[in-house]
Design a protein around this motif. Structure first.
Motif, mmCIF file in Angstrom:
data_model
loop_
_atom_site.group_PDB
_atom_site.id
_atom_site.type_symbol
_atom_site.label_atom_id
_atom_site.label_comp_id
_atom_site.label_asym_id
_atom_site.label_seq_id
_atom_site.Cartn_x
_atom_site.Cartn_y
_atom_site.Cartn_z
ATOM 1 N N GLU A 1 0.834 -1.217 0.000
ATOM 2 C CA GLU A 1 0.000 0.000 0.000
ATOM 3 C C GLU A 1 0.859 1.255 0.000
ATOM 4 O O GLU A 1 0.469 2.271 -0.573
ATOM 5 N N ARG B 1 1.345 2.668 -3.367
ATOM 6 C CA ARG B 1 0.188 3.121 -4.149
ATOM 7 C C ARG B 1 0.415 4.466 -4.837
ATOM 8 O O ARG B 1 0.092 4.608 -6.028
ATOM 9 N N PRO B 2 0.984 5.488 -4.173
ATOM 10 C CA PRO B 2 1.210 6.760 -4.887
ATOM 11 C C PRO B 2 2.141 6.591 -6.097
ATOM 12 O O PRO B 2 1.927 7.215 -7.141
ATOM 13 N N ILE C 1 2.544 3.758 -7.857
ATOM 14 C CA ILE C 1 1.773 2.996 -8.847
ATOM 15 C C ILE C 1 0.792 3.914 -9.578
ATOM 16 O O ILE C 1 0.670 3.869 -10.807
ATOM 17 N N ASP C 2 0.096 4.771 -8.818
ATOM 18 C CA ASP C 2 -0.865 5.698 -9.428
ATOM 19 C C ASP C 2 -0.175 6.673 -10.382
ATOM 20 O O ASP C 2 -0.701 6.987 -11.459
ATOM 21 N N THR C 3 1.015 7.152 -9.998
ATOM 22 C CA THR C 3 1.767 8.066 -10.863
ATOM 23 C C THR C 3 2.206 7.359 -12.145
ATOM 24 O O THR C 3 2.084 7.911 -13.247
ATOM 25 N N LYS D 1 0.758 4.766 -13.504
ATOM 26 C CA LYS D 1 -0.463 4.502 -14.281
ATOM 27 C C LYS D 1 -0.866 5.747 -15.075
ATOM 28 O O LYS D 1 -1.164 5.670 -16.269
ATOM 29 N N ALA D 2 -0.854 6.903 -14.413
ATOM 30 C CA ALA D 2 -1.221 8.155 -15.082
ATOM 31 C C ALA D 2 -0.252 8.461 -16.220
ATOM 32 O O ALA D 2 -0.663 8.874 -17.315
ATOM 33 N N GLU E 1 -0.995 6.063 -19.134
ATOM 34 C CA GLU E 1 -2.222 6.435 -19.842
ATOM 35 C C GLU E 1 -1.998 7.686 -20.690
ATOM 36 O O GLU E 1 -2.536 7.801 -21.785
#
Length: 76
Positions: A43, A46-47, A49-51, A53-54, A57
């Motif tokens: 966890e 997560r920041p 992973i989110d970065t 992912k963005a 994309e």
């Protein structure tokens, strides 16, 4: 996940489990069922992973994993 074999997915999930990034829960059912979730250490990623992912994309069309689009036939 398209394009990944069951063997490779299992191998990657086991490696994440060995590194304590995911927690694996096996259910005594038929057919067998297994669930994975991020551990506390996972966890904390997560920041990141989110970065990622963005970023992926936002750059999808420039990457080799971009979906192939149909080229219109000029003979028509």
């Amino acid at each position: 996940m398209p394009g990944i074999t069951q063997r490779m997915l299992t191998k990657q999930l086991r490696a994440l489990e060995d590194d304590c990034l995911v927690i694996r829960k096996v259910y005594a059912e038929v057919p067998p069922r297994v669930e994975y979730r991020l551990s506390e250490i996972g966890e904390s990623l997560r920041p990141v992973i989110d970065t990622l992912k963005a970023w992926g994309e936002g750059h999808r069309e420039k990457l080799s994993c971009a979906p192939v689009t149909d080229v219109p036939d000029r003979a028509a």
